[in-house]
Design a protein around this motif. Structure first.
Motif, PDB file in Angstrom:
ATOM      1  N   ILE A  54       0.845  -1.204   0.000  1.00 34.30           N
ATOM      2  CA  ILE A  54       0.000   0.000   0.000  1.00 34.30           C
ATOM      3  C   ILE A  54       0.878   1.251   0.000  1.00 34.30           C
ATOM      4  O   ILE A  54       0.644   2.196  -0.767  1.00 34.30           O
ATOM      5  CB  ILE A  54      -0.935  -0.006   1.228  1.00 34.30           C
ATOM      6  CG1 ILE A  54      -1.862  -1.222   1.187  1.00 34.30           C
ATOM      7  CG2 ILE A  54      -1.747   1.286   1.294  1.00 34.30           C
ATOM      8  CD1 ILE A  54      -2.589  -1.494   2.489  1.00 34.30           C
ATOM      9  N   GLN A  55       1.907   1.256   0.873  1.00 30.29           N
ATOM     10  CA  GLN A  55       2.803   2.413   0.956  1.00 30.29           C
ATOM     11  C   GLN A  55       3.491   2.692  -0.378  1.00 30.29           C
ATOM     12  O   GLN A  55       3.579   3.851  -0.816  1.00 30.29           O
ATOM     13  CB  GLN A  55       3.878   2.166   2.021  1.00 30.29           C
ATOM     14  CG  GLN A  55       3.435   2.500   3.438  1.00 30.29           C
ATOM     15  CD  GLN A  55       4.616   2.437   4.395  1.00 30.29           C
ATOM     16  OE1 GLN A  55       4.964   1.372   4.875  1.00 30.29           O
ATOM     17  NE2 GLN A  55       5.211   3.575   4.684  1.00 30.29           N
ATOM     18  N   GLN A  56       3.984   1.641  -0.991  1.00 29.35           N
ATOM     19  CA  GLN A  56       4.710   1.818  -2.248  1.00 29.35           C
ATOM     20  C   GLN A  56       3.807   2.404  -3.331  1.00 29.35           C
ATOM     21  O   GLN A  56       4.230   3.272  -4.104  1.00 29.35           O
ATOM     22  CB  GLN A  56       5.285   0.467  -2.716  1.00 29.35           C
ATOM     23  CG  GLN A  56       6.367  -0.096  -1.801  1.00 29.35           C
ATOM     24  CD  GLN A  56       7.733   0.523  -2.040  1.00 29.35           C
ATOM     25  OE1 GLN A  56       7.918   1.297  -2.962  1.00 29.35           O
ATOM     26  NE2 GLN A  56       8.701   0.184  -1.203  1.00 29.35           N
ATOM     27  N   LYS A  57       2.564   1.946  -3.372  1.00 31.95           N
ATOM     28  CA  LYS A  57       1.635   2.431  -4.410  1.00 31.95           C
ATOM     29  C   LYS A  57       1.275   3.898  -4.189  1.00 31.95           C
ATOM     30  O   LYS A  57       1.268   4.693  -5.139  1.00 31.95           O
ATOM     31  CB  LYS A  57       0.364   1.579  -4.431  1.00 31.95           C
ATOM     32  CG  LYS A  57       0.589   0.118  -4.822  1.00 31.95           C
ATOM     33  CD  LYS A  57       1.268  -0.050  -6.160  1.00 31.95           C
ATOM     34  CE  LYS A  57       1.426  -1.528  -6.513  1.00 31.95           C
ATOM     35  NZ  LYS A  57       2.245  -1.719  -7.725  1.00 31.95           N
ATOM     36  N   ILE A  58       0.967   4.259  -2.949  1.00 33.68           N
ATOM     37  CA  ILE A  58       0.609   5.664  -2.717  1.00 33.68           C
ATOM     38  C   ILE A  58       1.853   6.544  -2.822  1.00 33.68           C
ATOM     39  O   ILE A  58       1.757   7.728  -3.151  1.00 33.68           O
ATOM     40  CB  ILE A  58      -0.107   5.880  -1.359  1.00 33.68           C
ATOM     41  CG1 ILE A  58       0.809   5.555  -0.175  1.00 33.68           C
ATOM     42  CG2 ILE A  58      -1.385   5.066  -1.285  1.00 33.68           C
ATOM     43  CD1 ILE A  58       0.165   5.871   1.172  1.00 33.68           C
ATOM     44  N   GLY A  59       3.021   5.953  -2.573  1.00 36.42           N
ATOM     45  CA  GLY A  59       4.264   6.701  -2.730  1.00 36.42           C
ATOM     46  C   GLY A  59       4.545   7.047  -4.177  1.00 36.42           C
ATOM     47  O   GLY A  59       5.252   8.016  -4.480  1.00 36.42           O
ATOM     48  N   GLN A  60       3.990   6.254  -5.086  1.00 37.52           N
ATOM     49  CA  GLN A  60       4.205   6.473  -6.518  1.00 37.52           C
ATOM     50  C   GLN A  60       3.135   7.374  -7.145  1.00 37.52           C
ATOM     51  O   GLN A  60       3.210   7.710  -8.331  1.00 37.52           O
ATOM     52  CB  GLN A  60       4.207   5.119  -7.241  1.00 37.52           C
ATOM     53  CG  GLN A  60       5.384   4.224  -6.856  1.00 37.52           C
ATOM     54  CD  GLN A  60       5.165   2.762  -7.203  1.00 37.52           C
ATOM     55  OE1 GLN A  60       4.185   2.408  -7.877  1.00 37.52           O
ATOM     56  NE2 GLN A  60       6.047   1.891  -6.730  1.00 37.52           N
ATOM     57  N   THR A  61       2.145   7.763  -6.348  1.00 43.62           N
ATOM     58  CA  THR A  61       1.060   8.605  -6.867  1.00 43.62           C
ATOM     59  C   THR A  61       1.595   9.986  -7.242  1.00 43.62           C
ATOM     60  O   THR A  61       2.387  10.585  -6.498  1.00 43.62           O
ATOM     61  CB  THR A  61      -0.048   8.762  -5.804  1.00 43.62           C
ATOM     62  OG1 THR A  61      -0.496   7.472  -5.421  1.00 43.62           O
ATOM     63  CG2 THR A  61      -1.220   9.569  -6.346  1.00 43.62           C
TER      64      THR A  61
END
Length: 600
Positions: free
Chosen positions: A113-120
């Protein structure tokens, strides 16, 4: 007046009947495991948010995450209680290992989850945070996003998390088991007894100097016999951390603990700077105390020694009544909450073999209850410890209306609530002293806490920072660890010690806790931060309780610097803030010196 008869043994059947062999606990863990597997599968389709249309997807994921996290936390907390109450409970140890693996799986899901929102993309992210659904979680979500940018790839971080179960956390668990197996043989009142480490530690405040010295030496012998094992354990815990930090490109060993505590380096430096410049009064206190004990300088085994034979003892019922009386003077909610904790059997206080040493408070987020663990032997210090742990429990209670996402407060502010509650009781005890002798003893009990936070914790901090720097170059031997610890103690105590505790690094559980690195400076932060809150409470009276609860509810949604500015109007990156709190502690020392001078 009818005296209450509160149980000294906690009630864990409220959660899962049958102890570590509970069928209900087994079912609960299996359900969590199944939910985790389904969640992992679902996250395979979790993509990087790209528009406002993704807000519902994020909310749905948060809800699923919350459900798994609180249920896993509930089981883990209860299993921890099983282990603490009986270190011979092998089934609980097995369950702890299982919970550790489940936490690793949950951490992997969190990482996704962190990685995905970090890539937003930044503009999309800011728009998402403006929505009604996510604005409440803006601080935490931004924290997740920023942490993701400091980490390795999702695949690499996932590998680290999985390897940590057996290559990192297992070392901490092995330490707990090893300490639980240690038995200390001592002669008390002419009878040879076999004590656990926790029971032997309680003798540090015994009125008989010979018993204090004998128990200290017996414990030191036990640590010496296993020093190579404990040195290897500590080296491997530190080595794992350092290897991860190096891969992430983190140079400072303090980056993670500061990040976890939502604290700036300037704040930490200001706190220790203020303390280091104001140790002289506490050195004078140690010199006075050693003279009162008939010694030229302070021995480690005399640090907790009583200075007066008139120190009042309180059994558990009396201690509970004392706490409730003075909590009520602060505020009705704290008093009512604490009374409920006593009445419902939330506290494990019995003095018996096979209990883990020390004390703690753990929260059960599903049941919205807490459990407090300690070994109560009737000293005023025990009463303060009990108040301290009730303060932790009240913090969790104050956060009940707050969403799970905004409840994950850091250790420094956690110690604020506990130390605040402890301060209420310690101050009350001094004011209610019936004689000068008793007042001296109770003042000394208060000052001991200042010495613990300004000197003992400082020694731990100095030792750990220096140990980690040496560990970067290779394994550190037990002999070298002893040297580092002695040097740290001499520096932190202002050279007031005649004898030190070289194996303190082996005896202190906090060095082996793998969930939180540098389990030391947040205690001192919480102590001094709580003094400012306490000063406001005294000025404003019982009306302050609602403001206090409001402060506690903000502890997980802002940095400690912002928390202090919002609720206290103080800049804690400056030494001036910390000196004000230290000066309050120096007043206790001056009063102690004055009273003991008058006594000759």
């Amino acid at each position: 007046m009818i005296e209450e008869n509160y149980s000294v043994v906690w009630d864990l059947d409220t959660f899962f009947v049958g102890g570590s062999n509970s069928t209900a606990l087994r079912k609960h863990l299996d359900e969590v495991k199944n939910k985790l597997v389904a969640f992992e599968e679902e996250l395979k389709g979790f993509y990087t948010p790209s528009s406002l249309q993704d807000v519902n997807k994020i909310v749905h994921t948060i809800d699923k995450l919350k459900d798994i996290a609180v249920n896993l936390s509930e089981a883990g907390a209860v299993i921890g209680c099983f282990q603490a109450q009986d270190t011979t409970d092998k089934q609980a140890a097995l369950l702890e290992g299982e919970v550790g693996m489940l936490y690793a799986k949950l951490s992997s899901s969190m990482l996704t989850i962190q990685q995905k929102i970090g890539q937003t993309e930044e503009t999309v992210w800011q728009d998402l945070l403006q929505t009604n659904e996510l604005s409440t979680f803006a601080f935490v979500l931004n924290e997740w996003r920023n942490e993701a940018k400091l980490m390795l790839s999702e695949k690499e971080e996932d590998m680290i998390t999985n390897l940590s179960v057996d290559g990192y956390h297992a070392w901490g668990q092995l330490y707990d088991m090893s300490v639980g197996d240690i038995r200390i043989k001592l002669t008390l009142d002419g009878v040879e007894k076999v004590l656990s480490v926790g029971q032997a530690n309680n003798l540090s405040s015994h009125e008989d100097a010979a018993i204090r010295k004998e128990s200290f030496n017996a414990l030191e012998t036990a640590w010496t016999e296993k020093e190579d094992f404990f040195a290897k354990t500590l080296n491997h815990i530190a080595g794992f951390r350092l290897a991860v930090y190096e891969k992430r490109g983190w140079d400072s060993v303090l980056q993670e603990p500061l990040q976890i505590n939502r604290m700036k380096q300037e704040t930490l430096d200001a706190m220790w700077g203020a303390i280091s410049k104001n140790k002289a009064p506490f050195v004078e206190y140690l010199q006075r105390k050693s003279a009162m004990l008939g010694e030229k300088r302070m021995h480690w085994y005399d640090l907790d020694a009583p200075v007066s034979a008139s120190t009042e003892k309180m059994d558990f019922q009396q201690g509970a009544a004392f706490i409730l009386k003075h909590f009520k003077e602060f505020g009705p909610k704290l008093a009512a909450f604490s009374r409920n904790a006593f009445e419902k059997g939330w506290i494990e206080a019995e003095d018996r073999p096979n209990k883990r040493p020390g004390g703690f408070c753990t929260g059960m987020p599903v049941s919205e209850e807490s459990r407090i663990f300690m070994t109560y032997s009737g000293s005023m210090s025990n009463v303060s410890t009990l108040a301290h742990e009730l303060g932790h429990a009240f913090h969790s209670y104050a956060l009940r209306p707050v969403h799970w996402m905004n409840r994950q407060y850091a250790m420094g502010v956690a110690e604020t609530a506990s130390t605040f509650a402890e301060m209420i009781v310690a101050d009350a005890a001094v004011k209610e002293a019936k004689t000068d002798e008793e007042k001296i003893a109770l003042l000394e009990d208060k000052i001991q806490r200042s010495v613990a936070f300004f000197m003992n914790i400082h020694a731990r901090y100095l030792f750990e920072t220096r140990f980690y720097e040496e560990r970067k170059k290779g394994m550190v031997s037990a002999t070298r660890l002893n040297d580092l610890m002695e040097a740290a103690q001499k520096e932190a105590y202002g050279d007031a010690l005649e004898t030190t505790h070289p194996h303190f690094w082996a005896s202190k559980l906090h060095f082996y806790i793998t969930d939180v690195p540098f389990y030391n400076f947040p205690y001192t932060f919480g102590y001094l931060f709580s003094l400012s809150i306490y000063a406001k409470a005294i000025t404003e009276g019982s009306s302050f309780e609602e403001k206090y609860i409001s402060l506690l509810q903000d502890t997980a949604v802002m940095t400690v610097e912002d928390l202090a500015m919002k609720h206290l109007g103080e800049d804690i990156t400056k030494e001036g803030f910390w000196i004000k709190g230290i000066n309050l502690c120096i007043q206790d020392v001056n009063e102690f010196i004055q009273f003991t001078n008058a006594k000759g």
